[in-house]
Scaffold this motif. Structure first.
Motif, PDB file in Angstrom:
ATOM      1  N   VAL A 123      22.726   5.829  -2.290  1.00  0.00           N
ATOM      2  CA  VAL A 123      21.267   5.641  -2.303  1.00  0.00           C
ATOM      3  C   VAL A 123      20.658   7.006  -1.987  1.00  0.00           C
ATOM      4  N   ALA A 124      19.693   7.435  -2.786  1.00  0.00           N
ATOM      5  CA  ALA A 124      18.980   8.682  -2.495  1.00  0.00           C
ATOM      6  C   ALA A 124      17.865   8.342  -1.510  1.00  0.00           C
ATOM      7  N   ALA A 125      18.032   8.745  -0.258  1.00  0.00           N
ATOM      8  CA  ALA A 125      17.075   8.332   0.775  1.00  0.00           C
ATOM      9  C   ALA A 125      15.934   9.342   0.906  1.00  0.00           C
ATOM     10  N   MET A 126      14.714   8.845   0.835  1.00  0.00           N
ATOM     11  CA  MET A 126      13.525   9.675   0.999  1.00  0.00           C
ATOM     12  C   MET A 126      13.092   9.663   2.474  1.00  0.00           C
ATOM     13  N   GLY A 127      12.012  10.379   2.757  1.00  0.00           N
ATOM     14  CA  GLY A 127      11.425  10.348   4.095  1.00  0.00           C
ATOM     15  C   GLY A 127      10.674   9.042   4.318  1.00  0.00           C
ATOM     16  N   ILE A 128      10.242   8.825   5.553  1.00  0.00           N
ATOM     17  CA  ILE A 128       9.578   7.568   5.928  1.00  0.00           C
ATOM     18  C   ILE A 128       8.133   7.532   5.408  1.00  0.00           C
ATOM     19  N   GLY A 129       7.749   6.394   4.829  1.00  0.00           N
ATOM     20  CA  GLY A 129       6.337   6.122   4.560  1.00  0.00           C
ATOM     21  C   GLY A 129       5.799   6.688   3.256  1.00  0.00           C
ATOM     22  N   PRO A 130       4.467   6.922   3.213  1.00  0.00           N
ATOM     23  CA  PRO A 130       3.810   7.296   1.953  1.00  0.00           C
ATOM     24  C   PRO A 130       4.346   8.567   1.318  1.00  0.00           C
ATOM     25  N   ALA A 131       4.685   9.572   2.132  1.00  0.00           N
ATOM     26  CA  ALA A 131       5.237  10.812   1.552  1.00  0.00           C
ATOM     27  C   ALA A 131       6.578  10.518   0.887  1.00  0.00           C
ATOM     28  N   GLY A 132       7.376   9.680   1.526  1.00  0.00           N
ATOM     29  CA  GLY A 132       8.662   9.298   0.950  1.00  0.00           C
ATOM     30  C   GLY A 132       8.474   8.522  -0.343  1.00  0.00           C
ATOM     31  N   ALA A 133       7.474   7.638  -0.364  1.00  0.00           N
ATOM     32  CA  ALA A 133       7.221   6.851  -1.581  1.00  0.00           C
ATOM     33  C   ALA A 133       6.773   7.767  -2.719  1.00  0.00           C
ATOM     34  N   ARG A 134       5.896   8.714  -2.398  1.00  0.00           N
ATOM     35  CA  ARG A 134       5.445   9.649  -3.441  1.00  0.00           C
ATOM     36  C   ARG A 134       6.630  10.471  -3.964  1.00  0.00           C
ATOM     37  N   ASN A 135       7.451  10.959  -3.041  1.00  0.00           N
ATOM     38  CA  ASN A 135       8.609  11.742  -3.476  1.00  0.00           C
ATOM     39  C   ASN A 135       9.595  10.894  -4.273  1.00  0.00           C
ATOM     40  N   ALA A 136       9.668   9.614  -3.970  1.00  0.00           N
ATOM     41  CA  ALA A 136      10.545   8.723  -4.758  1.00  0.00           C
ATOM     42  C   ALA A 136      10.075   8.685  -6.210  1.00  0.00           C
ATOM     43  N   PRO A 185       0.819  -1.229   0.000  1.00  0.00           N
ATOM     44  CA  PRO A 185       0.000   0.000   0.000  1.00  0.00           C
ATOM     45  C   PRO A 185       0.846   1.270   0.000  1.00  0.00           C
ATOM     46  N   VAL A 186       1.959   1.254   0.708  1.00  0.00           N
ATOM     47  CA  VAL A 186       2.810   2.457   0.753  1.00  0.00           C
ATOM     48  C   VAL A 186       3.578   2.614  -0.560  1.00  0.00           C
ATOM     49  N   MET A 187       4.150   1.527  -1.050  1.00  0.00           N
ATOM     50  CA  MET A 187       5.001   1.658  -2.238  1.00  0.00           C
ATOM     51  C   MET A 187       4.195   1.987  -3.496  1.00  0.00           C
ATOM     52  N   GLU A 188       2.894   1.663  -3.491  1.00  0.00           N
ATOM     53  CA  GLU A 188       2.088   2.051  -4.656  1.00  0.00           C
ATOM     54  C   GLU A 188       1.927   3.565  -4.773  1.00  0.00           C
ATOM     55  N   GLU A 189       2.212   4.278  -3.701  1.00  0.00           N
ATOM     56  CA  GLU A 189       2.200   5.752  -3.797  1.00  0.00           C
ATOM     57  C   GLU A 189       3.250   6.237  -4.808  1.00  0.00           C
ATOM     58  N   ALA A 190       4.358   5.535  -4.883  1.00  0.00           N
ATOM     59  CA  ALA A 190       5.379   5.899  -5.886  1.00  0.00           C
ATOM     60  C   ALA A 190       4.814   5.699  -7.290  1.00  0.00           C
ATOM     61  N   GLY A 191       4.127   4.587  -7.480  1.00  0.00           N
ATOM     62  CA  GLY A 191       3.520   4.303  -8.780  1.00  0.00           C
ATOM     63  C   GLY A 191       2.457   5.321  -9.158  1.00  0.00           C
ATOM     64  N   LYS A 192       1.670   5.750  -8.160  1.00  0.00           N
ATOM     65  CA  LYS A 192       0.620   6.749  -8.454  1.00  0.00           C
ATOM     66  C   LYS A 192       1.260   8.052  -8.937  1.00  0.00           C
ATOM     67  N   ALA A 193       2.348   8.458  -8.296  1.00  0.00           N
ATOM     68  CA  ALA A 193       3.032   9.692  -8.724  1.00  0.00           C
ATOM     69  C   ALA A 193       3.544   9.542 -10.157  1.00  0.00           C
ATOM     70  N   LEU A 194       4.107   8.381 -10.468  1.00  0.00           N
ATOM     71  CA  LEU A 194       4.606   8.149 -11.834  1.00  0.00           C
ATOM     72  C   LEU A 194       3.452   8.149 -12.836  1.00  0.00           C
ATOM     73  N   ASP A 195       2.314   7.576 -12.436  1.00  0.00           N
ATOM     74  CA  ASP A 195       1.129   7.598 -13.318  1.00  0.00           C
ATOM     75  C   ASP A 195       0.720   9.028 -13.638  1.00  0.00           C
ATOM     76  N   GLU A 196       0.791   9.910 -12.627  1.00  0.00           N
ATOM     77  CA  GLU A 196       0.365  11.300 -12.838  1.00  0.00           C
ATOM     78  C   GLU A 196       1.235  11.996 -13.888  1.00  0.00           C
ATOM     79  N   ILE A 197       2.447  11.501 -14.064  1.00  0.00           N
ATOM     80  CA  ILE A 197       3.362  12.111 -15.042  1.00  0.00           C
ATOM     81  C   ILE A 197       3.407  11.297 -16.339  1.00  0.00           C
TER      82      ILE A 197
END
Ligand code: RP5
Length: 177
Positions: free
Chosen positions: A112-125, A17-29
């Motif tokens: 490694v480019a480290a993001m913040g913890i959790g969904p915000a980090g996944a979105r920023n990734a 559920p958290v890592m799909e936030e990264a996918g959603k951001a990529l979908d938006e672009i």
């Protein structure tokens, strides 16, 4: 835009559920991505195999999310020369601090480019992956700019709505009293 360009890896299906936030951001672009459950600890051979094969399939950026003693991003960066973005996940009694430090505190030589913890980090990734791809692809750069302008517009619209609401409520209060 051209096929799968981002590989999203996660250490467990429980991270999905958290890592799909990264996918959603990529979908938006409009950037193609794939997502795999691959663990640095439980399936090290499969992690290596994925990273060996990924560039040949068009993957240009890897996003790796894991919790607890989160080695997936670091191991991935050791196995590929592609840029690796790490997402520390909150899946332990330590609230993600363990994975934040595991992801960020890489020894010199393996970045490694480290993001913040959790969904915000996944979105920023996802968004950082888009910025990396935009360097070599003007269509991605334009799509990213449209995304960023849309994001700014929605914040400005929220502010306009807030100011309107406050002005109306002040007007009502002054009529009352
Ligand atoms: C890590 O351990 C995974 O990334 C996950 O966040 C955590 C717990 O994994 P499960 O026990 O839920 O599979 O490797």
């Amino acid at each position: 835009m051209a096929g799968i360009q981002v590989g999203i890896l996660m250490g467990s299906a429980s991270d999905r559920p958290v890592m799909e936030e990264a996918g959603k951001a990529l979908d938006e672009i409009g950037i193609g991505w794939e997502i795999r459950v691959l663990s640095a600890h439980r399936t090290p051979g499969a992690v290596r195999k994925y990273l060996r094969e990924a560039p040949g399939r068009g993957v240009r950026v890897v996003i790796a999310g894991a919790g607890m003693a989160a080695h997936l991003a670091g191991v991935s960066a050791a196995e590929t020369d592609l840029p690796v973005i790490g997402v520390p996940l909150n899946s332990s009694p330590l609230g993600g601090l363990d994975s934040l430090l595991s992801t960020a505190q890489m020894p010199p030589g393996i970045p490694v480019a480290a993001m913040g913890i959790g969904p915000a980090g996944a979105r920023n990734a996802g968004l950082l992956a888009a910025r990396i791809l935009a360097l070599g692809d003007s269509r991605v750069a334009r799509a990213y700019r449209r995304f960023a302008e849309g994001q700014s517009a929605s914040v400005l619209a929220a502010d306009r709505a807030l100011q309107k609401e406050r002005a109306a409520s002040k007007k009502r209060a002054s009529r009352r009293g």
